[in-house]
Design a protein around this motif. Structure first.
Motif, short mmCIF file in Angstrom:
data_model
loop_
_atom_site.label_atom_id
_atom_site.label_comp_id
_atom_site.label_asym_id
_atom_site.label_seq_id
_atom_site.Cartn_x
_atom_site.Cartn_y
_atom_site.Cartn_z
N GLU A 71 0.78 -1.28 0.16
CA GLU A 71 -0.05 0.07 -0.14
C GLU A 71 0.84 1.32 -0.01
O GLU A 71 1.81 1.29 0.46
CB GLU A 71 -0.93 0.04 1.09
N CYS A 72 0.21 2.34 -0.70
CA CYS A 72 0.72 3.72 -0.40
C CYS A 72 -0.65 4.41 0.42
O CYS A 72 -1.55 4.74 -0.14
CB CYS A 72 0.98 4.34 -1.86
N PHE A 73 -0.18 4.39 1.56
CA PHE A 73 -1.51 4.76 2.57
C PHE A 73 -1.57 6.35 2.39
O PHE A 73 -0.31 6.92 3.00
CB PHE A 73 -1.45 4.43 3.83
N THR A 74 -2.49 7.05 2.12
CA THR A 74 -2.71 8.38 2.19
C THR A 74 -3.45 8.76 3.23
O THR A 74 -4.84 8.95 3.10
CB THR A 74 -3.06 9.06 0.77
N LYS A 98 -1.52 5.06 12.92
CA LYS A 98 0.02 5.15 13.37
C LYS A 98 0.85 4.92 12.00
O LYS A 98 0.28 3.65 11.42
CB LYS A 98 0.12 4.17 14.51
N VAL A 99 1.73 5.54 11.87
CA VAL A 99 2.67 5.36 10.72
C VAL A 99 3.16 3.96 10.60
O VAL A 99 3.17 3.40 9.43
CB VAL A 99 4.09 6.35 10.89
N GLU A 100 3.42 3.35 11.78
CA GLU A 100 4.19 1.94 11.70
C GLU A 100 3.22 0.96 11.33
O GLU A 100 3.61 -0.12 11.03
CB GLU A 100 4.70 1.51 13.17
N ASP A 101 1.92 1.14 11.13
CA ASP A 101 0.97 0.21 10.72
C ASP A 101 0.67 0.33 9.36
O ASP A 101 -0.27 -0.33 8.85
CB ASP A 101 -0.42 0.51 11.47
N HIS A 102 1.25 1.32 8.49
CA HIS A 102 0.87 1.32 7.28
C HIS A 102 1.95 1.46 6.24
O HIS A 102 3.38 2.03 6.74
CB HIS A 102 0.02 2.56 6.96
N ARG A 148 3.89 3.14 2.65
CA ARG A 148 3.87 4.24 1.86
C ARG A 148 4.36 4.37 0.44
O ARG A 148 4.25 5.17 -0.43
CB ARG A 148 4.54 5.53 2.64
N ALA A 149 5.02 3.21 -0.01
CA ALA A 149 5.87 3.12 -0.93
C ALA A 149 5.13 2.21 -2.10
O ALA A 149 5.84 2.03 -3.23
CB ALA A 149 7.41 2.80 -0.81
N GLY A 150 4.10 1.50 -1.73
CA GLY A 150 3.60 0.51 -2.63
C GLY A 150 2.61 1.24 -3.86
O GLY A 150 2.35 2.33 -3.75
N LYS A 151 2.07 0.37 -4.56
CA LYS A 151 1.70 0.98 -6.08
C LYS A 151 0.06 1.07 -5.45
O LYS A 151 -0.65 1.83 -6.35
CB LYS A 151 1.63 0.15 -6.96
N LEU A 152 -0.53 0.42 -4.45
CA LEU A 152 -2.05 0.36 -4.10
C LEU A 152 -2.33 1.84 -3.19
O LEU A 152 -1.81 1.75 -2.13
CB LEU A 152 -2.13 -0.87 -3.42
N LYS A 153 -2.94 2.82 -3.75
CA LYS A 153 -2.91 3.87 -3.09
C LYS A 153 -4.33 3.72 -2.56
O LYS A 153 -5.30 3.71 -3.01
CB LYS A 153 -3.22 5.24 -3.89
N VAL A 154 -4.30 3.64 -1.03
CA VAL A 154 -5.59 3.80 -0.24
C VAL A 154 -5.65 4.99 0.77
O VAL A 154 -4.60 5.45 1.34
CB VAL A 154 -5.80 2.40 0.57
N GLY A 155 -6.96 5.22 1.27
CA GLY A 155 -6.87 6.55 2.22
C GLY A 155 -8.44 6.87 2.34
O GLY A 155 -9.42 5.92 2.18
N TYR A 156 -8.42 8.13 2.79
CA TYR A 156 -9.96 8.81 2.96
C TYR A 156 -10.13 9.69 1.76
O TYR A 156 -9.02 10.23 1.57
CB TYR A 156 -9.72 9.36 4.36
N PRO A 157 -11.47 10.27 1.57
CA PRO A 157 -11.59 11.16 0.67
C PRO A 157 -11.00 12.62 1.17
O PRO A 157 -10.84 12.66 2.62
CB PRO A 157 -13.05 10.93 0.25
N VAL A 158 -10.86 13.46 0.40
CA VAL A 158 -10.61 14.68 0.75
C VAL A 158 -11.69 15.42 1.71
O VAL A 158 -11.48 16.11 2.71
CB VAL A 158 -10.15 15.76 -0.48
N GLU A 159 -12.92 15.26 1.24
CA GLU A 159 -14.15 15.90 1.73
C GLU A 159 -15.03 14.99 2.19
O GLU A 159 -15.27 14.02 1.48
CB GLU A 159 -14.72 16.93 0.73
N LEU A 160 -15.80 15.07 3.43
CA LEU A 160 -16.69 14.17 3.79
C LEU A 160 -18.05 14.89 3.53
O LEU A 160 -18.23 16.03 3.71
CB LEU A 160 -16.59 13.90 5.24
#
Length: 575
Positions: free
Chosen positions: A135-138, A153-157, A159-171
């Motif tokens: 994953e590339c966790f945004t 927590k940073v250590e649980d994710h 940042r360098a993978g090709k799979l970009k996952v995370g939250y939307p910019v706006e809720l």
């Protein structure tokens, strides 16, 4: 047994480009020894950006050109209903048509997996490492008002993978309102459901980035030259020389592999390929005059899934702006123009964020149905990170069931059964290898499952009656006739769907002895008794993980790749 071979031979042939297959193929191809990899996908390649709108990820499955269109058999415990069993038929597989929820499950899921197969490669510590590699966790919440809802927590994710996952910019405006109401009603908060402990209420992590759906196909972008991808190639059988798999057949054409064939076609289609290759339950193959090469009764057995039922409520119009958007064609068209320009706007806001929670059920733990389970199952269900059900809110049900809603200010919630004890099967219905199997998940057949469905739904109803939530509820659009056990269970039977988390039909287990009777592959993904053939998809997973299982499928492919890289020394440069 073979017809004329194709002009080319590869080192490894991977069948299926979903999360498992794409991860496996890309990881193998990127090794130092640069083996020749062929990735075969039954569906087409669909590159249009319009198929990736984050706020429309709920409708992509309705495209018949991207979906196998499967349904279950008539479900005995669901009023004889045939239930949608969608599967992606496109490059990227199910990740191209699913609902874009990226959850990894519980650390106890993976530790149990390691226990069952006797291999620490599958424990949480090792599997979390593979999740992080992918994953590339945004992971930032952009709006500082809401950062207290999710602080991964940073250590649980990774940042360098090709799979970009995370939250939307706006809720959506009422996402924070619902989060706060759930917590005021007594539900535990969880600041990161992908930490290995999913228990509590969270903001769901999505397989999307900057308003655009992320799929397994993204792992194949800028692929190395030694990885060849062929689409619209439906594999009908594995080709053998004696007891070794040497290739696969597609419409009479043979594709050969020097080293291994790896099936990644999923819990519904990998068994089809195996059975039509002469591998499976002897009685079934005999009934359709398919020559038996390798008897494996476990193939097709053990099907499990996550069923769910909805609760749809009309909400105060001032809590959100959805009605003004969805009821206005001009507004939606304008928003699409904005999205096409830079991935922002309402199509990156509405229907892009779920409130999700994995919860334990006190009512279930005190029930006779729980007490009647075997000791091993009871022990697992009481482990710290193992939930009994999931709740989620903000499903845009009007996209799935047109005509149900007239005012889009509504809120659709759902209860998902976790760790169901019902077991189904997939079985042959034809000697023709292009005909799908029969899919019977046997939903709600186990008394424990029915108890969790009732208790979980009751607990959700109790939350929605809490003053902090109820103050914004106008009426019930879709729900049980009453809160009695009988009416809740009747509602489940009438409305239940599945999350398309089909698992376990080519189950992994220990080779030899009693453990092999209900398993078909070993912990190195090798099909029992067969050389050169492995299975690496959700069909092998012996634990129905407590998540939305696309993430597990990715890590299955990554784990199988690690096994093959080690066995064949692929991380060394060939001389």
């Amino acid at each position: 047994m073979t017809s004329q071979p194709s002009p080319h031979t590869w080192d490894f042939i991977v069948v299926g480009s979903g999360p498992a297959g794409s991860t496996l193929a890309s990881k193998l191809a990127s090794t130092a020894s640069t083996p020749a990899i062929l990735l075969l996908e039954a569906g087409p390649q669909k590159d249009a950006k319009s198929l990736r709108v984050d706020g429309q990820r709920w409708t992509t499955f309705q495209r018949p050109d991207m979906n196998w269109g499967y349904k279950t058999t008539a479900q005995e415990n669901c009023n004889g209903r045939e239930i949608d069993y969608s599967r992606g038929k496109v490059l990227g597989g199910g990740s191209a048509i699913n609902f874009g929820i990226y959850t990894v499950g519980a650390r106890d899921d993976y530790d149990k997996w390691a226990e069952l197969v006797g291999d620490e490669m599958f424990n949480w510590e090792n599997m979390q490492g593979r999740f992080k590699e992918l994953e590339c966790f945004t992971g930032e919440i952009r709006d500082e008002r809401y950062r207290h809802f999710a602080t991964p927590k940073v250590e649980d994710h990774g940042r360098a993978g090709k799979l970009k996952v995370g939250y939307p910019v706006e809720l959506d405006e009422d996402v924070p309102l619902v989060m706060e109401a759930f917590q005021e009603a007594g539900l535990q908060a969880n600041l990161d459901h992908n930490s290995g402990d999913p228990i509590g209420i969270s903001l769901g992590i999505n397989s999307a980035f900057q308003g655009v759906r992320v799929t397994a196909g993204d792992l194949l972008v800028d692929k190395p030259r030694n990885l060849e991808i062929q689409t619209e190639k439906t594999v009908t059988r594995v080709v053998f020389e004696d007891d070794r798999a040497v290739g696969v057949e597609v419409d009479g054409e043979i594709f050969l592999a020097n080293k291994e064939v790896i099936l990644c076609a999923g819990s519904l289609d990998t068994p089809r390929i195996l059975m039509h290759s002469g591998i499976g339950p002897p009685a079934q193959l005999s009934a359709f005059n398919i020559p038996l090469l390798f008897p494996l009764p476990a193939i097709g057995q053990g099907l499990r899934d996550h069923p769910f039922a909805p609760l749809c409520l009309a909400r105060a119009p001032n809590t959100n702006t959805r009605n003004a958007f969805y009821s206005n064609t001009t507004a939606m068209d304008t928003a699409m123009t904005q999205w096409q320009q830079d991935g922002t706007g309402p199509w990156s806001k509405h229907a892009t964020q779920l409130v999700m929670g994995w919860l334990k059920s006190p009512g279930t733990l005190g029930s006779k149905e729980f007490a009647n389970l075997d000791e091993e199952t009871r022990e697992f269900l009481t482990r710290p990170t193992i939930p009994h059900y999931e709740i989620a809110s903000h499903f845009p049900i009007h996209m799935l069931v047109p005509g149900l809603i007239t005012d889009y200010s509504y809120l659709c919630l759902a209860v998902f059964l976790m760790n169901g004890q019902s077991r189904g099967e997939v079985t042959l219905q034809s000697a023709d290898p292009t005909v799908p199997l029969l899919f019977n998940p046997n939903l709600l057949s186990h008394p424990y499952d029915r108890r969790v469905c009732v208790e979980g739904y009751k607990e959700l109803l109790a939350v929605t009656r809490h003053p902090s939530f109820a103050k914004d509820t106008v009426s019930t659009i879709l729900g049980p006739a009453s809160e009695s056990d009988e009416d809740i269970l009747a509602f489940w039977r009438d409305t239940v769907g599945t999350a398309w988390h089909m698992t376990g039909t080519v189950k992994m287990g220990k080779a030899g002895g009693e453990e092999e009777k209900d398993a078909a592959v070993d912990s190195s993904f090798r099909v029992f008794g067969v050389k050169g053939l492995r299975v690496a998809d959700m069909s092998v997973v012996p634990v129905l993980t407590n998540n939305h299982t696309q993430a597990t499928a990715y890590v299955v492919g990554g784990t199988c790749a690690d096994v093959l890289i080690a066995e064949y020394g692929l991380d060394r440069i060939s001389r």
